[in-house]
Design a protein around this motif. Sequence first.
Motif, short mmCIF file in Angstrom:
data_model
loop_
_atom_site.label_atom_id
_atom_site.label_comp_id
_atom_site.label_asym_id
_atom_site.label_seq_id
_atom_site.Cartn_x
_atom_site.Cartn_y
_atom_site.Cartn_z
N VAL A 129 1.01 -1.19 0.28
CA VAL A 129 -0.07 0.27 0.29
C VAL A 129 1.09 1.57 0.00
O VAL A 129 2.03 1.07 0.91
N GLU A 130 0.59 2.20 -1.18
CA GLU A 130 1.79 3.68 -0.90
C GLU A 130 1.21 4.50 0.57
O GLU A 130 0.07 4.95 0.50
N ALA A 131 2.24 4.22 1.43
CA ALA A 131 2.00 5.84 2.07
C ALA A 131 3.37 5.96 3.24
O ALA A 131 4.63 4.68 2.73
N PRO A 132 3.34 6.48 3.52
CA PRO A 132 4.69 7.11 3.93
C PRO A 132 5.24 5.75 4.73
O PRO A 132 6.52 5.70 5.07
N GLU A 133 4.21 5.82 6.32
CA GLU A 133 4.75 4.68 7.84
C GLU A 133 5.14 3.63 6.71
O GLU A 133 6.49 2.07 6.78
N VAL A 134 4.82 2.56 5.24
CA VAL A 134 4.64 1.86 4.23
C VAL A 134 5.48 1.63 3.80
O VAL A 134 7.35 0.96 3.82
N THR A 135 6.04 3.14 3.36
CA THR A 135 7.68 2.86 2.76
C THR A 135 8.83 2.99 3.32
O THR A 135 9.85 2.78 3.43
N GLU A 136 8.40 3.80 4.37
CA GLU A 136 10.06 3.62 5.12
C GLU A 136 9.80 2.67 5.99
O GLU A 136 11.23 1.75 6.33
N ALA A 137 9.02 1.72 5.98
CA ALA A 137 9.37 -0.09 7.29
C ALA A 137 9.98 -0.56 6.15
O ALA A 137 10.81 -1.75 6.45
N VAL A 138 9.30 -0.47 4.47
CA VAL A 138 10.48 -0.79 3.00
C VAL A 138 12.22 -0.87 3.64
O VAL A 138 12.95 -1.57 4.07
N LYS A 139 12.07 0.75 3.45
CA LYS A 139 13.18 0.70 3.55
C LYS A 139 14.22 0.50 5.00
O LYS A 139 15.89 0.16 5.00
N ARG A 140 13.67 0.44 5.95
CA ARG A 140 14.38 0.06 6.70
C ARG A 140 14.30 -1.59 6.96
O ARG A 140 15.93 -1.74 7.13
N LEU A 141 13.99 -2.67 6.14
CA LEU A 141 14.01 -3.71 5.94
C LEU A 141 15.57 -3.88 4.93
O LEU A 141 16.64 -4.14 5.60
N CYS A 142 15.48 -3.22 3.70
CA CYS A 142 16.29 -2.80 3.09
C CYS A 142 17.73 -2.98 3.68
O CYS A 142 18.87 -2.66 3.05
N GLU A 143 17.83 -1.33 4.66
CA GLU A 143 18.95 -1.13 5.32
C GLU A 143 19.54 -2.42 6.57
O GLU A 143 21.08 -1.91 6.27
N ASP A 144 18.69 -3.26 6.54
CA ASP A 144 19.41 -3.92 7.74
C ASP A 144 19.89 -5.39 6.36
O ASP A 144 19.97 -6.01 7.51
N GLY A 145 19.64 -5.24 5.08
CA GLY A 145 20.32 -6.00 4.49
C GLY A 145 18.94 -7.56 4.16
O GLY A 145 19.46 -8.19 3.68
N VAL A 146 18.01 -6.91 3.92
CA VAL A 146 17.08 -7.88 3.85
C VAL A 146 16.13 -7.72 2.57
O VAL A 146 15.76 -6.52 2.29
N SER A 147 16.43 -8.47 2.25
CA SER A 147 15.77 -8.78 0.58
C SER A 147 14.15 -7.96 0.52
O SER A 147 13.43 -8.85 1.33
N VAL A 148 14.00 -7.00 -0.16
CA VAL A 148 12.35 -6.83 -0.64
C VAL A 148 11.73 -6.61 -1.68
O VAL A 148 12.73 -6.54 -3.08
N VAL A 149 10.52 -7.75 -1.71
CA VAL A 149 10.12 -7.53 -3.75
C VAL A 149 8.39 -7.57 -3.03
O VAL A 149 7.97 -7.85 -1.57
N THR A 150 7.48 -6.74 -3.43
CA THR A 150 6.63 -6.55 -3.95
C THR A 150 6.24 -6.77 -5.29
O THR A 150 6.64 -7.54 -5.95
N LEU A 151 5.16 -7.15 -4.38
CA LEU A 151 4.36 -7.91 -4.79
C LEU A 151 3.10 -7.27 -5.42
O LEU A 151 1.76 -7.35 -4.23
#
Length: 345
Positions: A129-151
């Motif tokens: 869902v495109e929202a600031p809090e969701v974007t920030e949560a995905v960014k934090r995962l990526c910064e932790d080195g966790v790969s993220v795929v949007t589905l």
Amino acid sequence: MRPTVHDIAAEAGVSLATVDRVLNNRPGVRSVTRNRVERAIATLGYVRDVAAANLAKSRSYPLVFILSSGENAFMRGLESELRFAMSRSAAERLDITILSVPAFDAPALAAALLDARKRRPAGVAVVAVEAPEVTEAVKRLCEDGVSVVTLVSDLPGSGRDHFAGVDNVAAGRTAGSLLGRFLGGREGPVAVLAGSMLVRDHRDRLEGFRAVTSEDFASRQVLPVIEGQDNPLLVEKLVGALLERNPDLAGIYSLGAGNRGLIAALEKAGRAKSVCTIAHELTPHSRAALLSGTIDALLNQNAGHEVRSAIRVLKAKADGLPVIAAQERIRIDIFLKDNLPLEQE
């Protein structure tokens, strides 16, 4: 014979332990030694068998999939495909966890992403869902080195690694072309039924639909978008009111879910054959409506392909391997009643 790690060690003049550290990108190797090992790998043409290495180490891939809950038939099909993949998880060394959140609920989705982060997975796949809090949560995962795929629905600007879904602008354009051509010179406005403008796939489909309509069918009036939250009961109510307000309605483009409500409203109003309808996703209800003529054409994305693609990409990212773009491209299927695939047993 294929070169082995023993051949690399002999070529570089180092120990097997040093070769192992270089292959697994671990610290403790001087740059000059690392360069020597990498030159030996290139000289010998060594290609690492990652699957065999992972099997030898009993490595598994902990993955988290975050899906929308509710009655959305396509989402339930996506979940079914994921559970089928889970049934084969031992053979593919997968450890998959499914987290469910209410559809279009950005705070709940952000909380689920935080939950996923605490689990320290190798990768996360999420219906975004495109929202600031969701974007920030995905960014934090990526910064932790966790790969993220949007589905299914993408989240550009979040730093995600890959999108497993169709080109939704192209899907909307296709729907616009089909509806315009099917209607021909018939007069009357057309309506657009969406789930929510909070999700990128619905906005992209609307963008493509409007672009084609303005380019190729400029005289056709497009009514304001109706948001049915992919809820069949709400959709039935909204479409019923739409049909009462617009007795000359020529067509409907349903770019989201909730098609059971759409079908019910058209049939109750006796407008199933007079309103040209283009919808998305092949489900038992939409299949029946296509065969009966209530729906004129369906645009479909293969849920199984999307699940398998997300898993392949997350595993490749975890192993540091390239993603094969052509293999991961999800196509747009166009179904009429004449070319429906056989029902699965």
